[in-house]
Scaffold this active site. Sequence first.
Site, PDB file in Angstrom:
ATOM      1  CB  SER A  13      33.051  26.324  39.714  1.00 48.73           C
ATOM      2  OG  SER A  13      34.169  27.068  39.259  1.00 48.73           O
ATOM      3  N   GLY A 137      33.359  37.986  30.946  1.00 54.83           N
ATOM      4  CA  GLY A 137      32.638  39.040  31.651  1.00 54.83           C
ATOM      5  C   GLY A 137      32.633  38.836  33.151  1.00 54.83           C
ATOM      6  CE  LYS A 193      38.940  38.227  35.436  1.00 48.04           C
ATOM      7  NZ  LYS A 193      38.274  37.451  36.493  1.00 48.04           N
ATOM      8  CB  SER A 256      37.708  37.249  43.233  1.00 46.32           C
ATOM      9  OG  SER A 256      39.000  37.251  42.659  1.00 46.32           O
ATOM     10  CG  ASN A 258      42.651  35.537  40.363  1.00 48.21           C
ATOM     11  OD1 ASN A 258      43.701  35.007  40.042  1.00 48.21           O
ATOM     12  ND2 ASN A 258      41.500  35.258  39.764  1.00 48.21           N
ATOM     13  CD  GLU A 283      43.316  30.463  34.679  1.00 48.98           C
ATOM     14  OE1 GLU A 283      44.463  30.810  34.333  1.00 48.98           O
ATOM     15  OE2 GLU A 283      42.699  29.524  34.144  1.00 48.98           O
TER      16      GLU A 283
END
Length: 334
Positions: A13, A137, A193, A256, A258, A283
């Site tokens: 992606s 970013g 993050k 997201s 995550n 991740e």
Amino acid sequence: MKTIAMTIIGAGSFGTALAIALARNGHSVLLWGYNPQHIKKLQEQRCNQVYLPDIRFPENLLLEASLETAITASDNILIAVPSHVFHQVLYNIQPYLDQHSRVIWATKGLEHGTGRFLQEVAREILGEKIPLAVFSGPTFAKELAIGWPTAMTIAASDAEFGKELQQLFHCDKSFRVYKSSDMIGVQLGGAVKNVIAIGAGISDGMGFGANARIALITRGLAEISRLGSAMGAELSTFMGMTGLGDLVLTCTDNQSRNRRFGILLGKGIDIKEAEKQIGQVVEGYLNTKEVYTLAKRIGVEMPIVEQIYQILYCGKNITEAANTLLSRTLKDEI
């Protein structure tokens, strides 16, 4: 003379989205993927129906199944693959690089199994002469590919290289690119993050409210900053796109993986089933162990990361982990 402005390694992606954005800027781009059948389908359909359905490829976005052809077509090689295969990809491309080659990566994370920064991995495999840069970013692939306003940061080992990349990607209409010299800070923000986003998702999955979510984000930023300071990063980096920006985006938007993974865990779904439901690499799950181990090794306190590690790798009960965080000894905020 090489006529391709950039070769992008990784037709998932994000690699596809970066290729579309760069081609839309008027540059010739070559996109390589490890699966020849997938590349053939991309060429036939002129879009990535698996990851970015119905977003058409510009004519100057080319597809390639041969790794040697892809690498030798351009001086600029951008890697957009999951962190756990980053080492192998570098090893595979190294024989085809030459004295003009420059390597960039949009991969977020630490090396699986060692916890090393990807910059260290690249230097070990590619040597000291090849210019390196990291592109990171607060960006979701779909929005970038559509052409919605987006901002990212490039940190490069060479200032002139960073400036060239900034100009290459920047588009006044939709894509603003900032430049940094802090490769450590930019890499660290992108790695940690994702771990904090799992925690924010768990909190929401348990039914906690916005107050708990923002507390996790804020204290998560404090943990990232502490680790970054110990690693020699610039603290100002964590108030920018690759720190605060990426953290807030990943913790609050359901695009997201995550965050969605954490929500499933918070609702009582086990790890394997949660991974299956997400359907792509999470991740943060892979990097929790590496971040936790790094923090322990250099003596940096990261209580949120520690509890997420306990949940994911030690089988700790989620409610118990939340109670551990809430019952910590009272202290000054800063």
